[in-house]
Design a protein around this motif. Sequence first.
Motif, mmCIF file in Angstrom:
data_model
loop_
_atom_site.group_PDB
_atom_site.id
_atom_site.type_symbol
_atom_site.label_atom_id
_atom_site.label_comp_id
_atom_site.label_asym_id
_atom_site.label_seq_id
_atom_site.Cartn_x
_atom_site.Cartn_y
_atom_site.Cartn_z
ATOM 1 N N SER A 1 0.790 -1.233 0.000
ATOM 2 C CA SER A 1 0.000 0.000 0.000
ATOM 3 C C SER A 1 0.821 1.281 0.000
ATOM 4 C CB SER A 1 -0.929 0.009 1.225
ATOM 5 O OG SER A 1 -1.823 -1.070 1.187
ATOM 6 N N TYR A 2 2.020 1.264 0.557
ATOM 7 C CA TYR A 2 2.764 2.520 0.700
ATOM 8 C C TYR A 2 3.139 3.155 -0.643
ATOM 9 C CZ TYR A 2 5.974 5.966 2.594
ATOM 10 O OH TYR A 2 6.587 7.146 2.920
ATOM 11 N N PRO A 3 3.669 2.405 -1.628
ATOM 12 C CA PRO A 3 4.032 3.059 -2.898
ATOM 13 C C PRO A 3 2.854 3.759 -3.582
ATOM 14 C CG PRO A 3 5.097 0.923 -2.735
ATOM 15 C CD PRO A 3 4.138 0.995 -1.603
ATOM 16 N N PRO A 4 1.676 3.084 -3.777
ATOM 17 C CA PRO A 4 0.569 3.815 -4.412
ATOM 18 C C PRO A 4 0.019 4.932 -3.540
ATOM 19 C CG PRO A 4 -0.127 1.613 -3.734
ATOM 20 C CD PRO A 4 1.352 1.654 -3.580
ATOM 21 N N TYR A 5 0.086 4.766 -2.214
ATOM 22 C CA TYR A 5 -0.386 5.829 -1.311
ATOM 23 C C TYR A 5 0.452 7.091 -1.493
ATOM 24 C CZ TYR A 5 -0.750 8.410 3.105
ATOM 25 O OH TYR A 5 -0.885 9.393 4.046
ATOM 26 N N ARG A 6 1.766 6.943 -1.528
ATOM 27 C CA ARG A 6 2.639 8.095 -1.712
ATOM 28 C C ARG A 6 2.466 8.711 -3.098
ATOM 29 N NH1 ARG A 6 4.157 10.817 2.218
ATOM 30 N NH2 ARG A 6 5.869 11.630 0.950
ATOM 31 N N LEU A 7 2.321 7.854 -4.103
ATOM 32 C CA LEU A 7 2.152 8.355 -5.467
ATOM 33 C C LEU A 7 0.837 9.111 -5.612
ATOM 34 C CD1 LEU A 7 3.201 8.524 -8.342
ATOM 35 C CD2 LEU A 7 2.158 6.288 -8.803
ATOM 36 N N ALA A 8 -0.225 8.609 -4.968
ATOM 37 C CA ALA A 8 -1.516 9.295 -5.030
ATOM 38 C C ALA A 8 -1.416 10.693 -4.447
ATOM 39 C CB ALA A 8 -2.579 8.474 -4.294
ATOM 40 N N GLY A 9 -0.697 10.834 -3.326
ATOM 41 C CA GLY A 9 -0.512 12.146 -2.722
ATOM 42 C C GLY A 9 0.221 13.108 -3.639
ATOM 43 N N ILE B 1 -7.580 8.788 -7.050
ATOM 44 C CA ILE B 1 -6.305 8.277 -7.570
ATOM 45 C C ILE B 1 -5.909 6.996 -6.853
ATOM 46 C CG2 ILE B 1 -3.848 8.781 -7.797
ATOM 47 C CD1 ILE B 1 -4.630 11.750 -8.125
ATOM 48 N N ALA B 2 -6.084 6.978 -5.529
ATOM 49 C CA ALA B 2 -5.748 5.769 -4.766
ATOM 50 C C ALA B 2 -6.655 4.605 -5.158
ATOM 51 C CB ALA B 2 -5.862 6.039 -3.272
ATOM 52 N N PHE B 3 -7.925 4.903 -5.433
ATOM 53 C CA PHE B 3 -8.894 3.873 -5.833
ATOM 54 C C PHE B 3 -8.460 3.191 -7.133
ATOM 55 C CE2 PHE B 3 -12.877 2.594 -7.969
ATOM 56 C CZ PHE B 3 -13.373 1.727 -7.005
ATOM 57 N N ILE B 4 -7.794 3.946 -7.996
ATOM 58 C CA ILE B 4 -7.306 3.382 -9.257
ATOM 59 C C ILE B 4 -5.953 2.705 -9.064
ATOM 60 C CG2 ILE B 4 -6.558 3.957 -11.600
ATOM 61 C CD1 ILE B 4 -8.565 6.300 -11.505
ATOM 62 N N TRP C 1 -1.730 -1.779 -8.512
ATOM 63 C CA TRP C 1 -0.470 -2.140 -7.867
ATOM 64 C C TRP C 1 -0.543 -3.558 -7.298
ATOM 65 C CZ3 TRP C 1 4.408 -0.895 -7.757
ATOM 66 C CH2 TRP C 1 5.214 -1.269 -6.691
ATOM 67 N N TRP C 2 -1.662 -3.904 -6.676
ATOM 68 C CA TRP C 2 -1.813 -5.250 -6.111
ATOM 69 C C TRP C 2 -1.746 -6.314 -7.210
ATOM 70 C CZ3 TRP C 2 -6.654 -3.396 -2.978
ATOM 71 C CH2 TRP C 2 -6.212 -2.610 -1.909
ATOM 72 N N LEU C 3 -2.395 -6.030 -8.345
ATOM 73 C CA LEU C 3 -2.344 -6.984 -9.462
ATOM 74 C C LEU C 3 -0.927 -7.108 -10.011
ATOM 75 C CD1 LEU C 3 -5.605 -5.978 -11.374
ATOM 76 C CD2 LEU C 3 -5.178 -8.163 -10.235
ATOM 77 N N LEU C 4 -0.227 -5.968 -10.036
ATOM 78 C CA LEU C 4 1.113 -5.944 -10.615
ATOM 79 C C LEU C 4 2.119 -6.727 -9.775
ATOM 80 C CD1 LEU C 4 2.964 -4.715 -12.838
ATOM 81 C CD2 LEU C 4 3.352 -2.789 -11.292
ATOM 82 N N ILE C 5 2.004 -6.645 -8.446
ATOM 83 C CA ILE C 5 3.052 -7.235 -7.598
ATOM 84 C C ILE C 5 2.716 -8.623 -7.071
ATOM 85 C CG2 ILE C 5 3.838 -4.961 -6.869
ATOM 86 C CD1 ILE C 5 2.417 -5.444 -4.186
ATOM 87 N N SER C 6 1.447 -9.034 -7.127
ATOM 88 C CA SER C 6 1.061 -10.302 -6.484
ATOM 89 C C SER C 6 1.768 -11.507 -7.102
ATOM 90 C CB SER C 6 -0.459 -10.487 -6.559
ATOM 91 O OG SER C 6 -1.118 -9.542 -5.753
ATOM 92 N N LEU C 7 1.796 -11.599 -8.416
ATOM 93 C CA LEU C 7 2.404 -12.765 -9.065
ATOM 94 C C LEU C 7 3.922 -12.810 -8.875
ATOM 95 C CD1 LEU C 7 1.445 -15.233 -10.602
ATOM 96 C CD2 LEU C 7 1.891 -14.013 -12.740
ATOM 97 N N PRO C 8 4.656 -11.706 -9.097
ATOM 98 C CA PRO C 8 6.109 -11.754 -8.861
ATOM 99 C C PRO C 8 6.466 -12.109 -7.419
ATOM 100 C CG PRO C 8 5.550 -9.807 -10.135
ATOM 101 C CD PRO C 8 4.268 -10.408 -9.694
ATOM 102 N N ILE C 9 5.743 -11.549 -6.452
ATOM 103 C CA ILE C 9 6.063 -11.848 -5.056
ATOM 104 C C ILE C 9 5.668 -13.278 -4.709
ATOM 105 C CG2 ILE C 9 5.494 -11.247 -2.657
ATOM 106 C CD1 ILE C 9 5.467 -8.356 -3.479
ATOM 107 N N ALA C 10 4.585 -13.768 -5.300
ATOM 108 C CA ALA C 10 4.208 -15.176 -5.101
ATOM 109 C C ALA C 10 5.311 -16.095 -5.611
ATOM 110 C CB ALA C 10 2.888 -15.476 -5.804
ATOM 111 N N LEU D 1 -3.978 -15.344 -2.736
ATOM 112 C CA LEU D 1 -3.960 -15.028 -1.304
ATOM 113 C C LEU D 1 -3.334 -13.658 -1.044
ATOM 114 C CD1 LEU D 1 -2.920 -18.510 0.162
ATOM 115 C CD2 LEU D 1 -5.193 -17.459 0.196
ATOM 116 N N LEU D 2 -2.262 -13.372 -1.762
ATOM 117 C CA LEU D 2 -1.621 -12.068 -1.601
ATOM 118 C C LEU D 2 -2.529 -10.939 -2.070
ATOM 119 C CD1 LEU D 2 2.030 -12.844 -2.786
ATOM 120 C CD2 LEU D 2 1.300 -12.255 -0.461
#
Length: 548
Positions: free
Chosen positions: A378-386, A407-410, A415-424, A461-462
């Motif tokens: 959450s932190y990267p998109p939160y900071r970017l939204a600001g 902006i955060a809603f988008i 971001w979650w879709l982008l990072i879930s598979l690589p981190i999995a 799950l992620l």
Amino acid sequence: MPDALCGAMAWLQEGHARPPRAYRAIRWISRGMCDTWFREHAIVDHEWIPEDGGVLFAAWHPGSMVDPLFMFSSIPGQLTFAAKHTLFNYPILGSVMRSVGAKPIYRAIDKGEDGEDGNRSAANEGLLDTLAGILVDQGRCAIYPEGMAHLGSRPERIKTGPARIMLRAIRNSREAGVPDPALVPVGIHYTDQNKFRERGLLQVHPPMQLPPLPEEDGAPEPSQELLAEFDAAEAADRAWVQVVTGLLAVEMERSSQGLDNWDDRKLLWRTRSLVWVHRARAEGRKGAPSYAEAVLGARRTRAAWLHMLEEQPEQAEGLRSEIAAHSQRMQEHGLKEFELYERESRPGYSELGKAAVLLVWSTVWILGLMAWGAMVGSYPPYRLAGKLAKPYEEKMAYALGTYKIAIAFILLPLWWLLISLPIAWLITTPSSPVWSIPSYGVLPLIQPHLLKVPMLLMAVLLLFGWPLSARLHLILWRRVVLSWRTWRRWFRLRDGSIPWNELQAGQRDLASRLDTIGRSLVLPGDPDWKAPPTGVDDHEMVRKRTPS
């Protein structure tokens, strides 16, 4: 007034026909956004919402799209909004608004964007018919009579749209043999609508008592100017609309607790705080008031203040000067009203010990799994939204909170879709760089189990874990803040550079006099308070209390 709920409120059950599935799904998402955006929020006095007949909710507009988000999430049943047409042009926002049945309004200030005035007027006439039809079908609609969001200290000029809708809807309802629709004012209150984790309150006011229709006895009489410009029937309709619009303007002032400027509003809340702390100390109450209680206190203070301005203007101005001077001194030392009294009851060692344990416990969890989930998810998109919302801070300050949420809603789901598979892949693959790093604590124990989970299942799950970890992180962070404040207060109350005795004596004297004035008047919330009729502000109903 019912007590407000802290944190995530218990959302009201449907009081009307069950909305469609798509509507309920979007409202479920909206409620999650409200639970995240606000640290405390509630709807109060919802028993004023009529059970039968259509309802047109009218509210002032201090928070741009935060206002409809809050109302959409809080008010039970299906709610149709009237919103400026330009919002429908945004790809995602427009689709969401259409999904929940929002209707576009073409405003005069948008001239040049949509062609001829006639087209815009025809579209708005169609909108009035549509909203009136929803009310005849006993549906619920919401409208912002000012026609625009703003950061003013009181409502802007009220437009005639709500009155015109009600005139059509009442006539059509009587022809259809269904109950008359109701026009219900709604007060929207925020500590700061543009900041994350502030407080919000939605307060429903009694339905307005509207005058007889133009064709009935006792209806408003048209002026000579109206009769000279229009035929008798049209002039009578316009006279009715003018009267109802004037009544609604007063209701908007009362429901929003409007004052001439923000300095007066800030002093009003400082006065409310003075009286609350004084009474709480005298009655042995501890803890801060809920936001609903604070808003009621501000309403009482406003009613008393405006009453005094009319009855005793010199005394009112003198008190205002004293409160302003006290407020200035408190701000210089960075103090709140309650801190002057709490110096006598400093946190004890048992309270400090409890705060220390809670601080360490919460910090350990924050620095563990919760922190990794919240920081990565959450932190990267939160900071970017600001940062993306920052350009709007000056040119569209009233909509800053809206842009942050939008902006955060988008960004967050993307971001979650982008990072879930690589981190999995990093977690479930034995050859990944993660497992080449020496691990400590519980990681060696859970590593064999993690490696057995299929990568796609871990990604799913992620995907659900990112928002969950962020919410848990907020809860833990709140505990850390409260614990740290206990320690900070312990040291601060021993600060010898602050003139504690002088400030405390001045506050006691001032608060005592304010409390005496308040107890001598019948104010909103008192058992013997008489609610003002439609078109009458609170201060006009304030009266001296008869000595027992």
